[in-house]
Design a protein around this motif. Structure first.
Motif, PDB file in Angstrom:
ATOM      1  N   LEU A  33      46.620  -5.940 -39.995  1.00 29.41           N
ATOM      2  CA  LEU A  33      46.832  -4.125 -38.850  1.00 29.41           C
ATOM      3  C   LEU A  33      48.559  -4.505 -38.857  1.00 29.41           C
ATOM      4  O   LEU A  33      49.085  -3.215 -38.959  1.00 29.41           O
ATOM      5  CB  LEU A  33      46.244  -4.561 -37.518  1.00 29.41           C
ATOM      6  N   ARG A  34      49.120  -5.051 -38.573  1.00 29.23           N
ATOM      7  CA  ARG A  34      50.094  -5.464 -38.842  1.00 29.23           C
ATOM      8  C   ARG A  34      51.608  -5.384 -40.218  1.00 29.23           C
ATOM      9  O   ARG A  34      52.253  -4.643 -40.571  1.00 29.23           O
ATOM     10  CB  ARG A  34      51.193  -6.401 -37.900  1.00 29.23           C
ATOM     11  N   ALA A  35      51.102  -5.337 -40.880  1.00 28.24           N
ATOM     12  CA  ALA A  35      51.126  -5.557 -41.848  1.00 28.24           C
ATOM     13  C   ALA A  35      50.803  -4.051 -43.149  1.00 28.24           C
ATOM     14  O   ALA A  35      52.155  -2.935 -43.445  1.00 28.24           O
ATOM     15  CB  ALA A  35      50.925  -5.914 -42.811  1.00 28.24           C
ATOM     16  N   ILE A  79      48.997   5.739 -18.964  1.00 26.53           N
ATOM     17  CA  ILE A  79      49.290   4.617 -19.529  1.00 26.53           C
ATOM     18  C   ILE A  79      48.383   4.161 -20.462  1.00 26.53           C
ATOM     19  O   ILE A  79      47.027   4.981 -20.735  1.00 26.53           O
ATOM     20  CB  ILE A  79      48.502   3.750 -18.272  1.00 26.53           C
ATOM     21  N   PHE A  80      48.819   3.788 -21.941  1.00 25.56           N
ATOM     22  CA  PHE A  80      48.108   3.753 -22.823  1.00 25.56           C
ATOM     23  C   PHE A  80      47.453   2.653 -23.744  1.00 25.56           C
ATOM     24  O   PHE A  80      48.225   2.136 -23.399  1.00 25.56           O
ATOM     25  CB  PHE A  80      48.964   4.454 -23.947  1.00 25.56           C
ATOM     26  N   PHE A  81      46.153   2.599 -23.876  1.00 22.36           N
ATOM     27  CA  PHE A  81      45.486   1.357 -24.483  1.00 22.36           C
ATOM     28  C   PHE A  81      45.650   0.974 -26.004  1.00 22.36           C
ATOM     29  O   PHE A  81      44.760   2.126 -26.419  1.00 22.36           O
ATOM     30  CB  PHE A  81      43.894   0.408 -24.022  1.00 22.36           C
ATOM     31  N   HIS A  82      46.244   0.113 -26.759  1.00 27.99           N
ATOM     32  CA  HIS A  82      45.948   0.155 -28.145  1.00 27.99           C
ATOM     33  C   HIS A  82      44.587  -0.034 -29.170  1.00 27.99           C
ATOM     34  O   HIS A  82      43.515  -0.880 -27.992  1.00 27.99           O
ATOM     35  CB  HIS A  82      46.874  -0.660 -29.182  1.00 27.99           C
ATOM     36  N   GLY A  83      43.914   0.385 -29.917  1.00 31.92           N
ATOM     37  CA  GLY A  83      42.737  -0.097 -29.874  1.00 31.92           C
ATOM     38  C   GLY A  83      43.453  -1.479 -31.300  1.00 31.92           C
ATOM     39  O   GLY A  83      44.164  -2.412 -31.266  1.00 31.92           O
ATOM     40  N   GLY A  84      42.189  -1.605 -32.379  1.00 29.99           N
ATOM     41  CA  GLY A  84      42.047  -2.805 -33.147  1.00 29.99           C
ATOM     42  C   GLY A  84      40.689  -4.046 -32.506  1.00 29.99           C
ATOM     43  O   GLY A  84      40.826  -5.248 -32.653  1.00 29.99           O
ATOM     44  N   GLY A  89      45.841  -5.421 -33.359  1.00 32.79           N
ATOM     45  CA  GLY A  89      46.550  -4.073 -32.864  1.00 32.79           C
ATOM     46  C   GLY A  89      47.330  -5.270 -32.067  1.00 32.79           C
ATOM     47  O   GLY A  89      47.295  -5.728 -31.024  1.00 32.79           O
ATOM     48  N   ASP A  90      48.370  -4.479 -31.240  1.00 32.98           N
ATOM     49  CA  ASP A  90      49.609  -4.167 -30.545  1.00 32.98           C
ATOM     50  C   ASP A  90      50.552  -3.169 -30.220  1.00 32.98           C
ATOM     51  O   ASP A  90      49.872  -2.143 -30.816  1.00 32.98           O
ATOM     52  CB  ASP A  90      49.758  -5.576 -30.853  1.00 32.98           C
ATOM     53  N   LEU A  91      51.335  -3.645 -29.834  1.00 34.18           N
ATOM     54  CA  LEU A  91      52.399  -1.895 -29.358  1.00 34.18           C
ATOM     55  C   LEU A  91      52.597  -1.899 -30.888  1.00 34.18           C
ATOM     56  O   LEU A  91      53.102  -0.080 -30.452  1.00 34.18           O
ATOM     57  CB  LEU A  91      53.868  -2.662 -28.805  1.00 34.18           C
ATOM     58  N   GLU A  92      53.120  -2.403 -31.847  1.00 32.70           N
ATOM     59  CA  GLU A  92      53.885  -1.845 -32.837  1.00 32.70           C
ATOM     60  C   GLU A  92      52.964  -1.448 -33.757  1.00 32.70           C
ATOM     61  O   GLU A  92      53.366   0.065 -34.249  1.00 32.70           O
ATOM     62  CB  GLU A  92      54.261  -3.331 -34.177  1.00 32.70           C
ATOM     63  N   THR A  93      51.142  -1.818 -34.076  1.00 33.75           N
ATOM     64  CA  THR A  93      50.898  -0.699 -34.707  1.00 33.75           C
ATOM     65  C   THR A  93      50.385   0.072 -34.738  1.00 33.75           C
ATOM     66  O   THR A  93      50.045   1.200 -34.925  1.00 33.75           O
ATOM     67  CB  THR A  93      49.361  -1.737 -35.226  1.00 33.75           C
ATOM     68  N   SER A 111      52.550   1.927 -23.253  1.00 35.77           N
ATOM     69  CA  SER A 111      51.683   1.692 -23.976  1.00 35.77           C
ATOM     70  C   SER A 111      51.683  -0.130 -23.460  1.00 35.77           C
ATOM     71  O   SER A 111      52.594  -0.818 -22.963  1.00 35.77           O
ATOM     72  CB  SER A 111      52.259   1.110 -25.360  1.00 35.77           C
ATOM     73  N   VAL A 112      50.397  -0.753 -23.334  1.00 36.49           N
ATOM     74  CA  VAL A 112      50.186  -1.738 -22.729  1.00 36.49           C
ATOM     75  C   VAL A 112      49.369  -3.224 -23.825  1.00 36.49           C
ATOM     76  O   VAL A 112      48.907  -2.379 -23.817  1.00 36.49           O
ATOM     77  CB  VAL A 112      49.281  -1.479 -21.819  1.00 36.49           C
ATOM     78  N   ASP A 113      50.771  -4.141 -23.527  1.00 35.94           N
ATOM     79  CA  ASP A 113      49.820  -5.456 -24.242  1.00 35.94           C
ATOM     80  C   ASP A 113      48.833  -6.015 -23.605  1.00 35.94           C
ATOM     81  O   ASP A 113      49.460  -7.015 -22.965  1.00 35.94           O
ATOM     82  CB  ASP A 113      51.346  -5.867 -24.695  1.00 35.94           C
TER      83      ASP A 113
END
Length: 321
Positions: A33-35, A79-84, A89-93, A111-113
């Motif tokens: 996902l980061r890639a 307040i946002f929560f990433h998927g994955g 998933g993380d702050l960058e993705t 955005s919360v890690d």
């Protein structure tokens, strides 16, 4: 008749990760996902005036977070929560998704890690998400400065965290202006492996494979997040199983037509409406899970995501009565 699969999205599917859980590890899922995010580095991200890394309170200590905002005046706070799949998933993705929220809603976005499994299993991610909301609300003057215009948002597993956090906020007396649930996970009883439970949601069979997110991958994600299969009945991971949805924040719910999660997302929208909660629902015709991240390539994806964010903006502007 629903629209066919968007031809641009169809060409992208073979390039997407997380499609083969038989060879996937938590680290490889995170790396892929980061890639994918890194591969877009040459494309400038949506412009936001202020971006800074901060910390918010989590369930077991401070958690990294990222603050996005345009301007410096009073504004809604999201307040946002990433998927994955809770695992990846993380702050960058999900940096671009957070930026688009700022631009299209006018909100300050945090955005919360959150902690991820298998290192921290359920309910760790939920506890981090709820603690982060409480912390932001307690420090609202450092963010948008308006307690009547606070919302939660997330996609996929992040949509699950936004939905469950909204329920927890209702129970704690925290008034939210709205929740944006983007193709959320809403019912994990049976871990996507039980035929009887799967039969309740036909999209789990119709879209089991071939459209990026597979049912087998969802089973893999659930197996990492839940230490015990019985945990799936807990509303903190299966909001559709909550005893009551009455009084929860108004919602914008999106699904994707070619997504195994489609029918449980739709079921959650219907259940919210039945409980008297104002809901705007977008079924995502022609689209797949993850389409909020495909807006640069697909006009269909971009337009559908913009519609949902516009509905969410309307909730934030209106605020809590």
């Amino acid at each position: 008749m629903p629209l066919p699969l968007d031809p641009v999205v169809e060409k992208i599917i073979p390039l997407l990760p997380l499609r083969d859980p038989t060879v996937m590890t938590p680290q490889s899922a995170r790396d892929s996902l980061r890639a994918l995010a890194d591969a877009r580095a040459a494309v400038p991200p949506p412009p936001v005036e202020h971006v800074s890394d901060i910390e918010v309170q989590g369930g077991a200590g401070k958690r990294p977070a990222r603050l996005y905002r345009n301007g410096s005046g009073r504004a809604p706070t999201v307040i946002f929560f990433h998927g994955g799949g809770w695992v990846a998933g993380d702050l960058e993705t999900h940096d671009r998704q957070a930026r688009n929220l700022v631009i299209e809603t006018g909100a300050v976005v945090i955005s919360v890690d959150y902690r991820r499994p298998p290192e921290t299993r359920f309910p760790g991610a939920f506890e981090d998400a709820f603690a982060a909301v409480r912390d932001v609300v307690a420090r609202i003057g450092e963010f948008g400065g308006d307690l009547s215009r606070v919302g939660v948002a997330g996609d996929s597993a992040g949509g699950n965290l936004a939905a469950t956090t909204a329920l927890a906020c209702r129970d704690a007396g925290i008034k939210l202006a709205g929740q944006l649930l983007v193709y959320p996970v809403t019912d994990v009883v049976g871990n996507f492996a039980d035929p009887t439970e799967n039969a309740r949601f036909p999209s789990r069979a119709e879209n089991a494979e071939g459209y990026f997110l597979t049912r087998a991958t969802m089973e893999w994600f659930c197996g990492h997040y839940l230490a015990e299969m019985a945990d799936g009945a807990d509303w903190r991971v299966s909001p559709l199983r909550a005893k009551s949805l009455a009084g929860v924040a108004p919602a914008v719910v999106t699904t994707a037509w070619f997504d195994p999660l489609r029918d449980e997302g739709h079921a959650y929208a219907r259940a919210l409406k039945a409980a008297g909660v104002p809901v705007r629902y977008h079924e995502g015709e022609g689209l797949i899970h993850g389409y909020f991240g495909l807006g640069d390539a697909s006009e269909t994806a971009r337009t559908e995501a913009q519609r949902a964010r516009a509905d969410f903006k309307a909730l934030l502007v209106k605020g809590v009565a």
